[in-house]
Design a protein around this motif. Structure first.
Motif, PDB file in Angstrom:
ATOM      1  N   TYR A 111      57.129 -14.240  30.538  1.00 49.09           N
ATOM      2  CA  TYR A 111      58.332 -13.858  31.566  1.00 49.09           C
ATOM      3  C   TYR A 111      59.341 -14.940  30.786  1.00 49.09           C
ATOM      4  O   TYR A 111      59.532 -15.946  29.634  1.00 49.09           O
ATOM      5  N   PHE A 122      65.409 -14.945  22.526  1.00 49.50           N
ATOM      6  CA  PHE A 122      66.370 -15.811  23.010  1.00 49.50           C
ATOM      7  C   PHE A 122      67.834 -15.182  23.202  1.00 49.50           C
ATOM      8  O   PHE A 122      68.370 -14.250  22.702  1.00 49.50           O
ATOM      9  N   ASP A 123      68.516 -15.027  24.446  1.00 47.80           N
ATOM     10  CA  ASP A 123      69.907 -15.225  25.035  1.00 47.80           C
ATOM     11  C   ASP A 123      70.256 -16.083  25.445  1.00 47.80           C
ATOM     12  O   ASP A 123      69.578 -16.137  26.624  1.00 47.80           O
ATOM     13  N   SER A 183      69.977 -17.663  31.284  1.00 49.81           N
ATOM     14  CA  SER A 183      69.073 -18.951  31.735  1.00 49.81           C
ATOM     15  C   SER A 183      68.081 -19.187  31.971  1.00 49.81           C
ATOM     16  O   SER A 183      67.532 -20.326  31.928  1.00 49.81           O
ATOM     17  N   THR A 184      67.258 -18.216  31.870  1.00 50.49           N
ATOM     18  CA  THR A 184      66.230 -18.818  31.949  1.00 50.49           C
ATOM     19  C   THR A 184      64.937 -18.089  30.885  1.00 50.49           C
ATOM     20  O   THR A 184      63.467 -17.614  30.603  1.00 50.49           O
ATOM     21  N   SER A 185      66.107 -17.063  29.460  1.00 50.13           N
ATOM     22  CA  SER A 185      65.829 -17.255  28.302  1.00 50.13           C
ATOM     23  C   SER A 185      64.941 -18.063  27.645  1.00 50.13           C
ATOM     24  O   SER A 185      65.297 -19.013  27.717  1.00 50.13           O
ATOM     25  N   VAL A 186      63.686 -18.193  27.237  1.00 49.04           N
ATOM     26  CA  VAL A 186      63.214 -18.801  26.299  1.00 49.04           C
ATOM     27  C   VAL A 186      63.380 -18.718  24.832  1.00 49.04           C
ATOM     28  O   VAL A 186      63.275 -18.092  24.220  1.00 49.04           O
TER      29      VAL A 186
END
Lengths: 95, 483
Positions: free
Chosen positions: B191, B229-230, B234-237
């Motif tokens: 995730y 990463f993006d 907002s939940t991109s790691v």
């Protein structure tokens, strides 16, 4: 937990979701079944467990408060059901 | 050339064995020829040929990106600028996306040629592709059975060799289960590994996009492009993307494989148990060690999922309101009537069911009893996996309780359909990466082996999958009539 057709109508209204009157009974039956399945959660004690919102327990990122988006009103409104003078039209709300 | 893998096609394109335009035309013809599978919602032939021409020009110059000229297709949940993005729903049947999903942008930049948009369960809610507004998809291995879901179109199209690779998304098993039922390779990343921007949200804390291909080697190539990463998600790691192909050929000697005893209890039918055991024996031959692990809270995964996913879906789908985009009812009497009828007409039965469950679970007085309770259980399940993954490198088990079931067989009982995801759902709750790889057949229908790894251990999973594909040929088999 058993839900009635009345309950279904109430929940459907909260969700602003049209449900055919012929189908409310079958939704009531399905929802009751799902809630029975969900009730299995009650078999385990979770008093001291911290709820998990993100699998990596990551907090929301912050960024500088700067404008980063350009105006794309025309592109977005081109696919809207009803637009006039750059505004989205809906039925009159205030008489 | 349609049976070739992406890895083989990248070489063939560079050797000049065929051009991207030839490749694209050949796949487009196959898509047309096998239209009855119903795996595509939209085919974008003209655009594809134009993109293929650009790819050929880059290839001729010798500086083309790795996936240049490779035909693929996207699950119709990924926004594609200027192309209908329906999410399998009547609600978005008229929705021409005004922007590209990050995954689409990245694959475009890598030079892939998009042939179209793939069929799926409505808003990714289903395990059989039967909730799609555009009708069910046939499994090419047995056309009277389902391809699985929700990425059923992606799995069927790759299995039928209509495309060498596709994108999919996985919220509770939606990449792995159709991959298993169609005999292809599917990877659900950790995730936060692949951006969710422009991927129409179902359950935001569980949704994750990933590749669906013939082989693990190809999944590594696609994931290499898709991951990263993006800032728009907002939940991109923020975590570096390793070289996913670098470890493919590592030896598996000493690999520790955990088998959760809860996966192999009496509920697992004997044929499936035997097939998985045969696959695990192949790993033992390669030098792996087997360790029994336990996940006492696994049985609570489906109950917790059917609170969390519907709750998040009821919030996410509130944006479908008939005002800014999507379906609007005719002649609304007032604003409430506009919302209620537009949503009532636009959504199908399964989507409505989940919106209702989610709305109920989030309604006043029930939030703690349902959503918070489910999030606590989610942590218990995640802890079970973390404990097991301290003892072992990977966890293995079945993907689905059975091979593909008949069209219409489970549509009358939603709960029976939910239980088909028993082996996949817990992984989404924990947020771990997992794969399904072809591991044999039951009644001439494919069966998948599930490989679950630690957070960000996609390279390890791909290595473990690739090594199995060096000693078996399940992944190379094509259904009758599609050779």
């Amino acid at each position: 937990m058993s839900l009635t057709a009345d309950d279904v109508n109430k929940i459907a209204y909260l969700a602003r979701l049209g449900i055919d009157a012929r189908d409310t009974e079958s939704y009531a039956k399905d929802l009751t079944g799902i809630l029975d399945l969900v009730a299995q959660m009650g078999t385990v004690d979770t008093d001291n467990v911290i709820p998990m919102a993100h699998p990596l327990d990551q907090a929301q990122r912050l960024r500088p408060d700067l404008v980063s988006e350009s105006n794309q009103r025309e592109a977005f409104q081109a696919i809207a059901p009803q637009v006039e003078a750059d505004l989205y039209l809906v039925p009159k709300v205030i008489e | 050339m349609h049976t070739k893998t992406i890895a083989q096609l990248t070489k063939g394109l560079r050797a000049g064995d065929y051009s991207s335009v030839e490749l694209t035309q050949s796949y487009l013809e196959r898509i047309q020829q096998h239209k009855s599978l119903n795996s595509f919602i939209s085919v974008t032939g003209e655009q594809a040929i134009a993109t293929a021409k650009q790819a050929d020009a880059l290839l001729a110059k010798g500086n083309a990106p790795l996936l240049a000229g490779i035909p693929i297709a996207h699950k119709d949940i990924f926004c594609t600028r200027g192309v209908k993005t329906s999410c399998g729903s009547k609600m978005l049947d008229n929705f021409i996306a005004p922007y590209n999903a990050t995954v689409v942008e990245k694959l475009n930049a890598a030079g892939t040629v998009t042939l179209g948009k793939l069929n799926m369960d409505e808003f990714a809610m289903g395990s059989s592709n039967e909730t799609s507004f555009y009708g069910s998809v046939q499994n090419p291995w047995a056309t009277n059975t389902v391809p699985g879901g929700s990425s059923g179109g992606s799995a069927a199209a790759v299995a039928a060799r209509l495309i060498p690779g596709a994108t999919g998304t996985d919220t509770g098993g939606s990449i792995r289960q159709p991959a298993a039922l169609c005999g292809i390779t599917g990877l659900k990343p950790t995730y936060g590994r692949v951006s969710r921007y422009g991927m129409i949200a179902y359950a935001s804390s569980l949704d994750q996009g990933g590749p669906m291909t013939q082989t693990a080697e190809d999944a590594a190539l696609m994931l290499q492009t898709m991951a990263g990463f993006d800032p728009k998600d907002s939940t991109s790691v923020e975590c570096e993307v390793p070289d996913y192909s670098a470890e493919l050929n590592n030896s598996l000697a000493g690999l520790k494989i955990g088998l959760p005893k809860e996966f192999f209890d009496d509920a697992l039918n004997s044929e499936m148990a035997a097939t998985i055991e045969t696959a695990i024996n192949a790993y033992i031959k390669m030098g792996a060690e087997i360790i029994e692990v336990s996940m006492p809270n696994l049985k609570l995964a489906i109950p917790a999922y059917y609170v969390i996913a519907p709750a998040e879906c009821s919030a996410n789908l509130s944006r479908m309101d008939g005002v800014r985009f999507g379906h609007r009812c005719t002649n609304p009497a007032d604003l409430n009537d506009l919302y209620i009828r537009s949503r009532g007409e636009g959504f199908g039965t399964e989507v409505k069911r989940r919106i209702l469950v989610g709305t109920y679970a989030l309604s006043e007085g029930y939030y703690d009893a349902y959503y918070i309770k489910a999030q606590k259980i989610r942590r218990l399940i995640s802890d079970d996996f973390n404990t097991a993954l301290k003892q072992v490198d990977v966890i293995m088990g079945p993907v689905s309780p059975t091979s593909a079931f008949g069209l219409g067989e489970k549509t009358s009982d939603p709960i029976e359909m939910y239980l088909a995801d028993i082996y996949t759902i817990a992984i989404n709750l924990a947020g771990l990466p997992a794969m399904s790889i072809p591991a044999g057949f039951i009644d001439k229908k494919p069966v998948g082996l599930q490989i679950i790894g630690n957070y960000f251990a996609e390279a390890k999973l791909l290595n473990v999958a690739h090594q199995y594909q060096q000693v078996t040929d399940w992944h190379q088999q094509t259904p009758n009539g599609f050779e």
